[in-house]
Design an enzyme around this catalytic site. Structure first.
Site, mmCIF file in Angstrom:
data_model
loop_
_atom_site.group_PDB
_atom_site.id
_atom_site.type_symbol
_atom_site.label_atom_id
_atom_site.label_comp_id
_atom_site.label_asym_id
_atom_site.label_seq_id
_atom_site.Cartn_x
_atom_site.Cartn_y
_atom_site.Cartn_z
ATOM 1 N N LYS A 180 0.842 -1.191 0.000
ATOM 2 C CA LYS A 180 0.000 0.000 0.000
ATOM 3 C C LYS A 180 0.878 1.241 0.000
ATOM 4 O O LYS A 180 1.390 1.669 1.011
ATOM 5 C CB LYS A 180 -0.932 0.033 1.218
ATOM 6 C CG LYS A 180 -2.114 0.948 0.908
ATOM 7 C CD LYS A 180 -2.588 1.822 2.047
ATOM 8 C CE LYS A 180 -1.718 2.895 2.587
ATOM 9 N NZ LYS A 180 -1.623 4.128 1.778
ATOM 10 N N GLU A 255 10.474 2.000 9.919
ATOM 11 C CA GLU A 255 11.485 2.997 9.511
ATOM 12 C C GLU A 255 10.821 4.358 9.613
ATOM 13 O O GLU A 255 9.936 4.671 8.816
ATOM 14 C CB GLU A 255 11.925 2.735 8.071
ATOM 15 C CG GLU A 255 12.632 1.405 7.847
ATOM 16 C CD GLU A 255 14.017 1.364 8.450
ATOM 17 O OE1 GLU A 255 14.552 2.434 8.818
ATOM 18 O OE2 GLU A 255 14.565 0.259 8.566
ATOM 19 N N CYS A 289 13.944 11.382 4.862
ATOM 20 C CA CYS A 289 14.078 11.102 6.298
ATOM 21 C C CYS A 289 15.502 11.355 6.782
ATOM 22 O O CYS A 289 15.727 11.599 7.962
ATOM 23 C CB CYS A 289 13.661 9.672 6.583
ATOM 24 S SG CYS A 289 14.560 8.481 5.570
ATOM 25 N N GLU A 393 10.410 16.913 13.753
ATOM 26 C CA GLU A 393 10.732 16.713 12.341
ATOM 27 C C GLU A 393 9.905 17.701 11.508
ATOM 28 O O GLU A 393 8.683 17.714 11.598
ATOM 29 C CB GLU A 393 10.397 15.278 11.926
ATOM 30 C CG GLU A 393 10.805 14.983 10.494
ATOM 31 C CD GLU A 393 10.454 13.576 10.043
ATOM 32 O OE1 GLU A 393 9.307 13.162 10.258
ATOM 33 O OE2 GLU A 393 11.332 12.915 9.458
HETATM 34 P P1 NAD Z 1 2.708 8.643 7.223
HETATM 35 O O1 NAD Z 1 3.060 7.899 8.455
HETATM 36 O O2 NAD Z 1 1.646 9.662 7.265
HETATM 37 O O3 NAD Z 1 2.265 7.630 6.075
HETATM 38 C C1 NAD Z 1 3.075 6.549 5.655
HETATM 39 C C2 NAD Z 1 2.192 5.468 5.070
HETATM 40 O O4 NAD Z 1 1.385 4.925 6.100
HETATM 41 C C3 NAD Z 1 1.229 5.954 3.992
HETATM 42 O O5 NAD Z 1 1.099 4.951 3.004
HETATM 43 C C4 NAD Z 1 -0.064 6.112 4.761
HETATM 44 O O6 NAD Z 1 -1.209 6.005 3.958
HETATM 45 C C5 NAD Z 1 0.022 4.945 5.738
HETATM 46 N N1 NAD Z 1 -0.783 5.086 6.957
HETATM 47 C C6 NAD Z 1 -1.199 6.223 7.578
HETATM 48 N N2 NAD Z 1 -1.952 5.922 8.652
HETATM 49 C C7 NAD Z 1 -2.004 4.567 8.723
HETATM 50 C C8 NAD Z 1 -2.634 3.654 9.625
HETATM 51 N N3 NAD Z 1 -3.353 4.072 10.660
HETATM 52 N N4 NAD Z 1 -2.484 2.337 9.399
HETATM 53 C C9 NAD Z 1 -1.746 1.898 8.355
HETATM 54 N N5 NAD Z 1 -1.151 2.705 7.482
HETATM 55 C C10 NAD Z 1 -1.263 4.033 7.653
HETATM 56 O O7 NAD Z 1 4.069 9.226 6.681
HETATM 57 P P2 NAD Z 1 4.265 10.172 5.401
HETATM 58 O O8 NAD Z 1 3.812 11.533 5.784
HETATM 59 O O9 NAD Z 1 3.716 9.506 4.199
HETATM 60 O O10 NAD Z 1 5.848 10.146 5.242
HETATM 61 C C11 NAD Z 1 6.701 11.025 5.886
HETATM 62 C C12 NAD Z 1 7.336 10.363 7.087
HETATM 63 O O11 NAD Z 1 8.021 9.188 6.688
HETATM 64 C C13 NAD Z 1 8.373 11.235 7.745
HETATM 65 O O12 NAD Z 1 8.222 11.147 9.135
HETATM 66 C C14 NAD Z 1 9.681 10.592 7.314
HETATM 67 O O13 NAD Z 1 10.769 10.825 8.158
HETATM 68 C C15 NAD Z 1 9.317 9.174 7.280
HETATM 69 N N6 NAD Z 1 10.258 8.421 6.460
HETATM 70 C C16 NAD Z 1 11.133 7.554 7.062
HETATM 71 C C17 NAD Z 1 12.067 6.855 6.298
HETATM 72 C C18 NAD Z 1 13.026 5.887 6.919
HETATM 73 O O14 NAD Z 1 13.564 5.071 6.198
HETATM 74 N N7 NAD Z 1 13.280 5.938 8.208
HETATM 75 C C19 NAD Z 1 12.087 7.049 4.925
HETATM 76 C C20 NAD Z 1 11.205 7.953 4.350
HETATM 77 C C21 NAD Z 1 10.283 8.627 5.128
#
Ligand code: NAD
Length: 489
Positions: A180, A255, A289, A393
């Site tokens: 997803k 992650e 990230c 962040e």
């Molecule tokens: P997010 O947590 O809002 O969403 C990530 C994914 O999770 C999306 O596909 C979203 O639809 C899904 N999601 C949201 N709520 C959910 C739930 N309740 N149950 C299951 N899935 C759910 O994050 P974002 O805004 O898309 O991405 C940015 C974040 O990702 C930043 O915090 C960034 O640091 C982090 N990030 C981390 C890494 C790493 O490798 N550590 C890499 C890239 C991004």
């Protein structure tokens, strides 16, 4: 929205059991560089996830029993096909996410290709353990087997790059998957599905269910027949996923976010350090990230650094992401832009100084991009360590620069946040870089460089930045179940 409205738009479909399947409802997806709705994404929920998990379960017996070499050849084929279509993927990623076409061409899509090639190769080279107990007449060895249906959830910042970083090891190990991607950036995942059959990926091995986190994501996390979830995204969502999956005792790889420091000592080679730290702060609009957002500079070089750093940041051109001369594209959404701007406002309200960018310099945009979500690279100085800009962040083109005096002090301050993902250390003193690297609470430490990765080695964060690691060995261990077998002879 009316049918007439939807006709002009790109309409995505789920990919389940080897077939594209329409959905009963859709959500709008925006082009961040124009502010227009240009695409409709399925608003999947329990029903679609159920169908995808069933397809993945049905495909598991055959896929998991294939020889790793066969799976490896299929992964390589898929890599070749994505590479063949690199330009189309790059254009789509740039349009969907707002990132520059140059970044998509040189980072996102090449890395997606490499992810498949890397795991196609690494899966052939794992060695399991064996020990002997001569006195008992026994040998012990471990054997590893795929786990089952893997749930893969990825964010919007590096869409195909991060999704394939999960799909590749999961299927290389013999699992089948339900993926997803983020509802804001689903296009390239859908495009990849069009290549699966040609690559030889059997129906049901890779299923893609598009939709929001709250509906589609949560249905996947709560599905009793998905024993493992690999998630990349925010710390807040990870907490929710942990709670929701707890009743099923799922295996989780998380992650998460970061608040990454750069530590610059007075013996650093500034000619290398400054352009690299500008890049580590603003690459992909600061939406990585691993981006630097707290820069600690030793007092003796602080003013010189600041002057040169701001001059370098100002060279980065913000504008239409499809223009190959542009360095900074659009942020992912209107809401996100608002959130990032608010951090700058809060910092100003607390007495910090904005040296360039947001609110200070003019933002000149072409006529077609006036409604896009743009923001100039922004450098803030005189920020207190406890302020939200130094603790939370921001995930945008904003970086804070502060001065420090001693090694001991800077280690404490760099560690003084809830996150622990990545850090950079700049110094020409070898002893010092080792010392500091060892003491930083950070899953990755780069010294005198940034973002140089060997995919063989563990990737991931400490503290609120995550649980688990990804990499050749780490992903293999996560995506397989180990068994210890004892034979008495
Ligand atoms: P997010 O947590 O809002 O969403 C990530 C994914 O999770 C999306 O596909 C979203 O639809 C899904 N999601 C949201 N709520 C959910 C739930 N309740 N149950 C299951 N899935 C759910 O994050 P974002 O805004 O898309 O991405 C940015 C974040 O990702 C930043 O915090 C960034 O640091 C982090 N990030 C981390 C890494 C790493 O490798 N550590 C890499 C890239 C991004």
């Amino acid at each position: 929205p009316t049918m007439a409205h939807s006709k002009a738009l790109l309409v995505l479909e789920n990919f389940i059991g080897g077939k594209f399947v329409p959905c009963s409802s859709y959500i709008d997806s925006y082009n961040p560089s124009t502010g227009d709705v240009y695409c409709r994404v399925p608003d999947s929920g329990k029903e679609e996830v159920e169908a995808a998990v069933k397809a993945a379960k049905d495909a598991f017996p055959i896929w998991s029993s294939k020889n790793p070499l066969e799976r490896s050849q299929i992964l390589n084929k898929l890599a070749d096909l994505i590479e063949r279509d690199l330009e189309a993927f790059a254009q789509a990623e740039s349009k969907d996410q707002g990132k520059t076409i140059t970044f998509a061409r040189t980072v996102d899509i090449p890395r997606a290709v490499h992810n498949f090639r890397f795991f196609a190769s690494s899966i052939l080279h794992h060695v399991t353990e064996c020990t002997e107990m001569p006195a008992m007449g026994c040998v012990h060895y471990t054997s590893r087997a795929p786990v089952g249906v893997a749930g893969l959830i990825s964010p919007w910042n590096l869409p195909l790059y991060l999704l394939t970083w999960k799909i590749a090891p999961a299927i290389a190990c013999g699992n089948t998957v339900v993926a997803k991607p983020s509802e804001m950036t689903s296009v390239t995942a859908w495009m990849m599905c069009k290549l699966l059959e040609k690559a030889g990926v059997p129906p049901g091995v890779v299923n893609v269910v598009l939709g929001t986190g709250a509906k589609a994501g949560e249905a996947l996390v709560c599905h009793p027949e998905v024993p493992l979830i690999s998630f990349t995204g925010s710390t807040l969502t990870a907490q929710r996923i942990t709670e929701k999956s707890a009743p099923h005792c799922k295996r989780l790889s998380l992650e998460l976010g970061g608040k990454n420091p750069a530590i610059i000592f007075d013996d650093a080679d500034l000619s290398q350090c400054i352009p690299t730290t500008v890049r580590s702060s603003f690459a992909n609009q600061g939406e990585i990230c691993l981006c630097t957002s707290r820069i600690f500079v030793q007092r003796g070089i602080y003013s010189e650094f600041l002057k040169r750093f701001v001059a370098e940041a100002k060279k980065w051109k913000t504008g239409n992401p499809s223009d190959p001369t542009i360095d900074v594209g659009a942020l992912i959404s209107k809401e996100h832009l608002e959130k990032v701007r608010n951090y700058v406002k809060k910092a100003q309200a607390e007495g910090a100084k904005v040296l360039c960018g947001e609110g200070v310099d003019p933002l000149d945009l072409p006529p077609g991009n006036q409604k896009g979500y743009f923001m100039l690279p922004t450098v803030i100085a005189e920020v207190k360590d406890g302020s939200c800009c130094m603790q939370e962040e921001i995930f945008g083109p904003v970086t804070c620069v502060v001065a420090f005096d001693t090694e001991e002090e800077v280690i404490k301050r760099a560690n003084g946040v809830k996150y622990g993902l990545a850090a950079t250390v700049w110094s020409s003193n070898v002893g010092r870089v080792h010392r500091v690297a060892h003491r930083l609470q950070s899953g990755l430490v780069w010294t005198n460089c940034w973002l140089v990765r060997d995919l063989n080695l563990p990737f991931g964060g400490m503290k609120a930045s995550g649980i688990g690691r990804e990499g050749a060995k780490d992903s293999y261990e996560f995506f397989t179940e180990v068994k210890t077998i004892t034979i008495k002879h």
